[in-house]
Scaffold this motif. Structure first.
Motif, PDB file in Angstrom:
ATOM      1  N   SER A  33       5.975  -5.490   1.364  1.00  0.00           N
ATOM      2  CA  SER A  33       5.793  -4.593   0.233  1.00  0.00           C
ATOM      3  C   SER A  33       4.391  -4.000   0.213  1.00  0.00           C
ATOM      4  CB  SER A  33       6.070  -5.360  -1.066  1.00  0.00           C
ATOM      5  OG  SER A  33       5.765  -4.564  -2.191  1.00  0.00           O
ATOM      6  N   VAL A  34       3.389  -4.843   0.299  1.00  0.00           N
ATOM      7  CA  VAL A  34       1.998  -4.377   0.240  1.00  0.00           C
ATOM      8  C   VAL A  34       1.673  -3.489   1.437  1.00  0.00           C
ATOM      9  CG1 VAL A  34      -0.408  -5.119   0.295  1.00  0.00           C
ATOM     10  CG2 VAL A  34       1.234  -6.359  -1.116  1.00  0.00           C
ATOM     11  N   ALA A  51       4.906  -1.675  -5.441  1.00  0.00           N
ATOM     12  CA  ALA A  51       4.956  -2.919  -4.667  1.00  0.00           C
ATOM     13  C   ALA A  51       5.835  -3.958  -5.348  1.00  0.00           C
ATOM     14  CB  ALA A  51       3.537  -3.463  -4.482  1.00  0.00           C
TER      15      ALA A  51
END
Length: 423
Positions: free
Chosen positions: A88-89, A74
């Motif tokens: 990202s997450v 991440a």
């Protein structure tokens, strides 16, 4: 020895597969530099994981695996690929969900042959097939969905995030999943179904909203295209007038011939026809700006044909900050709406349009007011049309004003519908 190699190959390909899927979901460009950096990053993470496994054992490594794999991936996406934390997450949670199918296939085949080595080998083989499938049919759709809006990304990532947390809480940090509790067994299907139901409803609402925005955008584009077409027609009318004036000498020669033969009635008839033709194609000059002259000439003619008294006060310079097509779309839509409202007034003696347009501090200032029959309805400060297919002209006007950082207002006062704008 072979079994150990296969086992460690599984750990490596699990890391590589999960990270590769995550960066694919956020749209990592397939360049040599990106592949080189990504490969070095994966190799570094794998070395750290092997060291952790040797020092602390499998049980501890599994519990802190998110810190060894998921969190670094991440961070890599945020720092190196310059993506938002939300993207990202979400991509990491989604990739974790994609990793489960190879794990299940490995467990199924390995259990069938009662062999851990076959379990690992089946996992590795499934990883390659799964990656191909995702790249061909899934990655692009997921990327578009996550990038569409924050709300869409949150809706998409909810179920993978919940599964991620549930899996670690119930199988890694506790043994709730294997305890045989009916509450735990039933909890996961219920929550997944509830989230799916909510996702479908919210995503349908989001899709409808996006479709409405797209329809409005298409209609605004059509409005602008029509303005360009109308402006071209007005330009052609101006060129015809210039050509007509150029040919005046031919008319004079013909008239001289008629005069020498004392054909007075024919001369009068010819002059009336010529004057009518010239009036029809000659734009009236209202100000120094030729574009505005063409537009106002056209609508002055339309107003006259509809029995509407149009008074114009125009004081504009040769050039303005708006392009010709934007100026044409703004004025044409405003005057078209005013004409449309006046035509509904039952008493033809009460059909009025007053236009005042001028330049102040290099800004275009417009004040258009017209009489009306039906009381206009406003929604969020904009007049709303009850008729199907109408209302896009107003949106086009607002879009042009806002594009240039201007202000606008629609209002009603003393029996007048008023549109004012400065841009």
């Amino acid at each position: 020895m072979i079994a150990t190699v296969i086992e460690f190959s599984r750990y490596f390909f699990a890391l590589l597969f999960g990270a590769a899927v995550a960066v694919s979901f956020v749209g990592m460009h397939r360049t040599r530099k990106n592949y080189l950096v990504f490969g070095c990053f994966i190799a570094f993470l794998f070395i750290i994981q092997v060291i952790t496994l040797k020092l602390f054992g499998m049980a501890v490594t599994l519990k802190i695996y998110p810190l060894l794999s998921h969190l670094p991936v991440a961070v890599f996406i945020v720092i190196f690929l310059k993506c938002s934390l939300l993207l990202s997450v979400t991509s990491v949670f989604a990739s974790f969900l994609c990793c489960q199918f190879p794990r299940w296939m490995g467990s199924f085949v390995g259990g069938f042959f009662d062999s851990a080595t076959i379990n690992h080998a089946s996992y590795v083989a499934t990883v390659f097939l799964m990656y191909y499938f995702l790249q061909k049919y899934v990655v692009e759709s997921v990327r578009h969905m996550m990038e569409r809006s924050v709300k869409s990304c949150l809706m998409f990532g909810t179920i993978p995030a919940f599964y991620y947390l549930f899996d670690y809480v119930s199988t890694v940090h506790t043994d709730l999943m294997f305890s045989g509790s009916h509450v735990v067994v039933q909890f996961m299907p219920f929550i997944m179904s509830a989230f799916y139901f909510l996702f479908v409803l919210l995503y349908y609402s989001e899709t409808q909203k996006q479709a409405s925005i797209q329809r409005d955008r298409d209609m605004l584009y059509t409005q602008l295209h029509q303005a360009q077409t109308e402006f071209s027609s007005l330009r052609q009318m101006q060129q015809n007038a210039e050509a007509y004036r150029h040919d005046m000498r031919h008319h004079f020669i013909l008239l001289q011939g008629m005069a020498s033969q004392e054909r007075i009635e024919e001369i009068q008839e010819y002059l009336q026809t010529a004057q009518s033709d010239l009036n029809n194609i000659t734009p009236v000059r209202f100000c120094k700006n030729e574009t505005v002259n063409l537009i106002l000439s056209s609508f002055a003619s339309k107003a006259k044909q509809s029995g509407i008294l149009l008074t114009i006060d125009a004081k504009l310079p040769d050039s303005l900050t708006l392009s010709d097509t934007e100026l044409c779309s703004l004025l044409s839509n405003a005057l078209e709406n005013a004409l449309h409202a006046c035509e509904k007034v039952a008493n033809s003696n009460q059909r009025y349009i007053k236009l005042r347009v001028y330049s102040k501090n290099n800004k275009l200032c417009i004040d258009i007011r017209n009489s009306y029959q039906e009381e206009p309805i406003f929604h969020h400060g904009l007049p709303v049309s009850k008729e199907q297919g109408h209302g896009f002209g107003t949106k086009s006007m607002v879009n042009i004003v806002e594009k240039h950082g201007g202000i606008y207002q629609f209002s009603i006062k003393d029996g007048w519908f008023i549109f004012q704008a400065t841009t």
